[in-house]
Design an enzyme around this catalytic site. Structure first.
Site, PDB file in Angstrom:
ATOM      1  N   LYS A  65       0.193 -18.767  18.367  1.00 23.82           N
ATOM      2  CA  LYS A  65       1.098 -17.990  19.218  1.00 23.82           C
ATOM      3  C   LYS A  65       0.727 -16.498  19.165  1.00 23.82           C
ATOM      4  O   LYS A  65       0.617 -15.833  20.203  1.00 23.82           O
ATOM      5  CB  LYS A  65       2.538 -18.198  18.727  1.00 23.82           C
ATOM      6  CG  LYS A  65       3.564 -17.448  19.518  1.00 23.82           C
ATOM      7  CD  LYS A  65       4.965 -17.793  19.073  1.00 23.82           C
ATOM      8  CE  LYS A  65       5.953 -16.887  19.780  1.00 23.82           C
ATOM      9  NZ  LYS A  65       7.296 -17.012  19.220  1.00 23.82           N
ATOM     10  N   ARG A 112      -4.213  24.910 -13.653  1.00 24.94           N
ATOM     11  CA  ARG A 112      -4.486  26.345 -13.745  1.00 24.94           C
ATOM     12  C   ARG A 112      -4.557  26.801 -15.200  1.00 24.94           C
ATOM     13  O   ARG A 112      -5.318  27.679 -15.544  1.00 24.94           O
ATOM     14  CB  ARG A 112      -3.370  27.145 -13.071  1.00 24.94           C
ATOM     15  CG  ARG A 112      -3.321  26.974 -11.582  1.00 24.94           C
ATOM     16  CD  ARG A 112      -2.343  27.914 -10.908  1.00 24.94           C
ATOM     17  NE  ARG A 112      -2.363  27.582  -9.489  1.00 24.94           N
ATOM     18  CZ  ARG A 112      -1.628  26.630  -8.946  1.00 24.94           C
ATOM     19  NH1 ARG A 112      -0.782  25.935  -9.682  1.00 24.94           N
ATOM     20  NH2 ARG A 112      -1.723  26.358  -7.660  1.00 24.94           N
ATOM     21  N   SER A 133       5.548   1.674   8.046  1.00 26.65           N
ATOM     22  CA  SER A 133       4.605   2.195   7.052  1.00 26.65           C
ATOM     23  C   SER A 133       4.727   1.391   5.753  1.00 26.65           C
ATOM     24  O   SER A 133       5.579   0.510   5.640  1.00 26.65           O
ATOM     25  CB  SER A 133       4.873   3.676   6.804  1.00 26.65           C
ATOM     26  OG  SER A 133       6.175   3.840   6.333  1.00 26.65           O
ATOM     27  N   HIS A 188      -7.930  14.554 -16.126  1.00 20.29           N
ATOM     28  CA  HIS A 188      -7.218  13.364 -15.631  1.00 20.29           C
ATOM     29  C   HIS A 188      -8.118  12.134 -15.687  1.00 20.29           C
ATOM     30  O   HIS A 188      -8.760  11.784 -14.694  1.00 20.29           O
ATOM     31  CB  HIS A 188      -6.758  13.595 -14.192  1.00 20.29           C
ATOM     32  CG  HIS A 188      -5.636  14.570 -14.085  1.00 20.29           C
ATOM     33  ND1 HIS A 188      -4.313  14.202 -14.164  1.00 20.29           N
ATOM     34  CD2 HIS A 188      -5.644  15.911 -13.937  1.00 20.29           C
ATOM     35  CE1 HIS A 188      -3.557  15.270 -14.058  1.00 20.29           C
ATOM     36  NE2 HIS A 188      -4.338  16.326 -13.915  1.00 20.29           N
ATOM     37  N   CYS A 207      -3.212  16.405 -19.348  1.00 18.88           N
ATOM     38  CA  CYS A 207      -3.022  17.736 -18.787  1.00 18.88           C
ATOM     39  C   CYS A 207      -1.709  18.359 -19.253  1.00 18.88           C
ATOM     40  O   CYS A 207      -1.648  18.840 -20.372  1.00 18.88           O
ATOM     41  CB  CYS A 207      -3.165  17.693 -17.274  1.00 18.88           C
ATOM     42  SG  CYS A 207      -3.739  19.269 -16.638  1.00 18.88           S
ATOM     43  N   GLU A 265      -7.357   9.154 -15.579  1.00 16.20           N
ATOM     44  CA  GLU A 265      -6.879   8.043 -14.733  1.00 16.20           C
ATOM     45  C   GLU A 265      -7.657   7.928 -13.420  1.00 16.20           C
ATOM     46  O   GLU A 265      -7.668   6.875 -12.799  1.00 16.20           O
ATOM     47  CB  GLU A 265      -5.373   8.166 -14.467  1.00 16.20           C
ATOM     48  CG  GLU A 265      -4.911   9.298 -13.562  1.00 16.20           C
ATOM     49  CD  GLU A 265      -4.657  10.624 -14.298  1.00 16.20           C
ATOM     50  OE1 GLU A 265      -5.227  10.812 -15.385  1.00 16.20           O
ATOM     51  OE2 GLU A 265      -3.905  11.466 -13.777  1.00 16.20           O
ATOM     52  N   GLU A 298       2.034  11.700  16.300  1.00 17.10           N
ATOM     53  CA  GLU A 298       0.969  12.468  15.631  1.00 17.10           C
ATOM     54  C   GLU A 298      -0.350  11.726  15.468  1.00 17.10           C
ATOM     55  O   GLU A 298      -1.396  12.354  15.344  1.00 17.10           O
ATOM     56  CB  GLU A 298       1.421  13.019  14.294  1.00 17.10           C
ATOM     57  CG  GLU A 298       2.536  12.297  13.608  1.00 17.10           C
ATOM     58  CD  GLU A 298       2.841  12.936  12.271  1.00 17.10           C
ATOM     59  OE1 GLU A 298       2.967  12.183  11.304  1.00 17.10           O
ATOM     60  OE2 GLU A 298       2.932  14.182  12.201  1.00 17.10           O
ATOM     61  N   LYS A 302       8.972 -14.053  12.294  1.00 17.68           N
ATOM     62  CA  LYS A 302       9.054 -13.530  13.664  1.00 17.68           C
ATOM     63  C   LYS A 302       7.799 -12.740  14.055  1.00 17.68           C
ATOM     64  O   LYS A 302       7.330 -11.896  13.294  1.00 17.68           O
ATOM     65  CB  LYS A 302      10.294 -12.615  13.775  1.00 17.68           C
ATOM     66  CG  LYS A 302      11.606 -13.391  13.706  1.00 17.68           C
ATOM     67  CD  LYS A 302      11.708 -14.287  14.919  1.00 17.68           C
ATOM     68  CE  LYS A 302      13.060 -14.960  15.040  1.00 17.68           C
ATOM     69  NZ  LYS A 302      13.055 -15.928  16.162  1.00 17.68           N
TER      70      LYS A 302
END
Ligand code: GLN
Length: 543
Positions: free
Chosen positions: A230, A468, A21, A513, A387, A515, A156, A194
């Protein structure tokens, strides 16, 4: 599955990942989007996530990174942030689907009797449900890029891979291609790149019936033609479809690198789209700007999740964008907020040119954020609160300047005598953690004489929210008297969206937000202004 209404001319690119990952599938998918858009195509991107959470809203940022909020209020995977920063495609609720959502919906249908007594199975019911989400984003676009989260070989992700395998037969096979992102590790002791992990990962894909058309190979060294041959031979792809994706200094360099490797040409060819050279001029300018800055500023980010930069992905990127628009390099100093609650934290903010306190949940480090706001206020260092960074600034100001000693946020002290930040009276609290927040885009009106209006240059803006708690209107007058400026208010006048300190070079904090609304092509006005003032601060404090 509503596919009859779907235009069969839509093309599909499925992006899978192998070996391990964190190879940057999100950036690769977003970069494919950049290239295709630069060729004049209309694209969208869909992220399929194999985990069981119904959405990432309740996931710990330490584990999963930032929760990215879309304009329509969906709490999504952070890759959607890359998609919006790299392309003009607007992400929304439909653009991120998790295994949890798929199972949830299939089980709900089963309970409603919609399967008419059939045995409900992974194939075809779960896979059909997955495919219906791919069809759902296909309207009005030329190309759908679909990124499958996880790594090939994981249990999964199997239903998702099976669904995209079947998809080939639901559309014309010439309308789709599979791109697989893999790793070509460099082994120091052998001084060699590799290919075996890539071979094995492609084998795994082929076991499930997917033959990749394109391999995007992450590597730290240049992959020679010989090595590409290859890989091509062992993985059954043509040699020019073996694309090198070398580690790049900036993520914004990636579309240019992939273009150099011929990726856009190959995709157009394989999908039978007319050949076209992408127009990447704007993108080249962005990269030049990042590579050759004319100035530099140091920004301190005082937050709770600073140990994992992914938790503040969009903040980091928006700061880079603010730097781009000011031709400056932004050096980020990530400071755990708790440090400011101890003696050793006394000096950590010395030497920074701007302080940003990002959003967050939970009381750990809150008092440290209050200290950060205090430092910025007293020392006249530019302050940008987002925030929770607005909540800490308001609490600090109320305690120090507003003569409200017991001021607090009801989030951390529900018994507070002065809950200066509180739940709104009509706020729905049903005991669930999910679904009780103000989420997504809301309008806000700006006051003319303000830092906010100076930055945006317009009277009404829209920004994304995820919280909230709100400013408690009971204290508006008292704080205004003490020098706080309420420069952004909801159109009905009920919600304080932006606060500023009038007697400060640039102290601004917002309930939203910003951003999530910034891209390298269009840096957000507040990040642009914040960096400009940080530069000013730096220049006036030099010598
Ligand atoms: N925890 C605060 C709230 O729920 C702030 C949330 C945030 O910073 N996004 O209101």
């Amino acid at each position: 599955m509503k596919k009859k209404s779907i235009n069969k001319k839509v093309k599909y690119i499925f992006v899978t990942g192998g070996v391990l990952s964190s190879l940057g599938k999100g950036i690769a998918s977003a970069s494919i989007g950049t290239l295709l858009e630069s060729c004049g195509l209309k694209i969208t991107i869909l992220k399929l996530d194999p985990y069981i959470n119904v959405d990432p809203g309740t996931m710990n940022p330490f584990q999963h990174g930032e929760v990215y909020v879309t304009h329509d209020g969906a709490e999504t995977d952070l890759d959607l942030g890359h998609y919006e920063r790299f392309t003009h495609a607007r992400m929304g609720k439909l653009n991120n689907v998790t295994a949890g959502r798929i199972y949830h919906d299939v089980i709900a249908k089963e309970r409603r009797g919609e399967y008419l007594g059939a045995t409900v199975q992974v194939i075809p019911h779960i896979t059909d449900e997955i495919k219906s989400h791919i069809w759902a984003v296909s309207k009005g676009v030329d190309v759908v890029i679909c990124e499958v989260g996880g790594t090939v070989g994981d249990i999964e992700s199997l239903p998702f891979l099976e669904a995209i395998r079947q998809f080939r037969f639901d559309t014309n096979p010439r309308n789709l291609l599979y791109a697989h992102l893999t790793l070509i590790p460099y082994i120091k002791t052998a001084d060699e790149l590799k290919t075996k992990p890539t071979q094995h990962s492609v084998q795994k894909l082929r076991e499930i019936g997917i033959q990749p058309d394109i391999l995007i190979c992450r590597t730290e060294r240049k992959v020679s033609l010989e090595l590409k041959k290859k890989i091509a031979l062992f993985c059954n792809v043509d040699v020019e479809s073996v694309i090198t994706a070398m580690d790049a200094k900036s993520i914004y360099q990636v579309p240019l690198n992939l273009y150099e490797e011929g990726l856009s040409r190959i995709i157009l060819e394989k999908l039978g789209l007319p050949a076209k050279e992408p127009d990447l001029k704007q993108w080249e300018l962005i990269v030049q700007n990042i590579e050759k800055p004319q100035d530099e500023v140091k920004i301190a980010i005082v937050g709770k999740y600073t140990a994992l930069k992914e938790s503040y992905k969009s903040i980091g990127e928006a700061l880079v964008h603010g730097g781009i628009s000011n031709h400056a390099k932004v050096t980020m100093n990530w400071i755990p907020a708790e440090t400011l609650e101890t003696d050793e934290g006394k000096d950590v903010l010395n030497g920074c040119d701007g302080i940003l306190v990002p959003g967050g949940f939970g009381d750990r480090g809150f008092e440290g954020k209050v200290q950060a706001a205090k430092f910025a206020r007293i020392n006249k260092v530019p302050y940008f609160g987002i925030c929770l960074g607005m909540h800490s600034a308001v609490v600090e100001f109320a305690r120090s300047e507003g003569q409200i000693k017991g001021a607090h946020s009801a989030e951390f002290d529900p018994e507070s005598s002065d809950p200066i930040i509180d739940l709104m009276p009509d706020q729905n609290q049903n005991g669930n953690k999910g679904g009780t927040m103000r989420l997504g885009e809301y309008p806000c009106q700006l006051r003319k004489n303000s830092f906010a209006f100076q930055a945006y240059g317009i009277r009404e803006i829209k920004e994304r929210h995820r919280h909230r708690y709100e400013f408690n209107n009971k204290y508006r007058f008292q704080l205004e008297e003490a020098g706080m400026r309420f420069s952004g208010i909801s159109p009905n006048g009920n919600l304080v969206e932006i606060i500023e300190l009038a007697d400060h070079p640039w102290f601004l904090a917002g309930q939203f937000h910003p951003e999530f609304n910034s891209s390298p092509r269009e840096p957000h006005p507040l990040f642009k202004a914040f960096i400009a003032h940080a530069l000013e601060y730096k220049n006036s404090h030099q010598s």
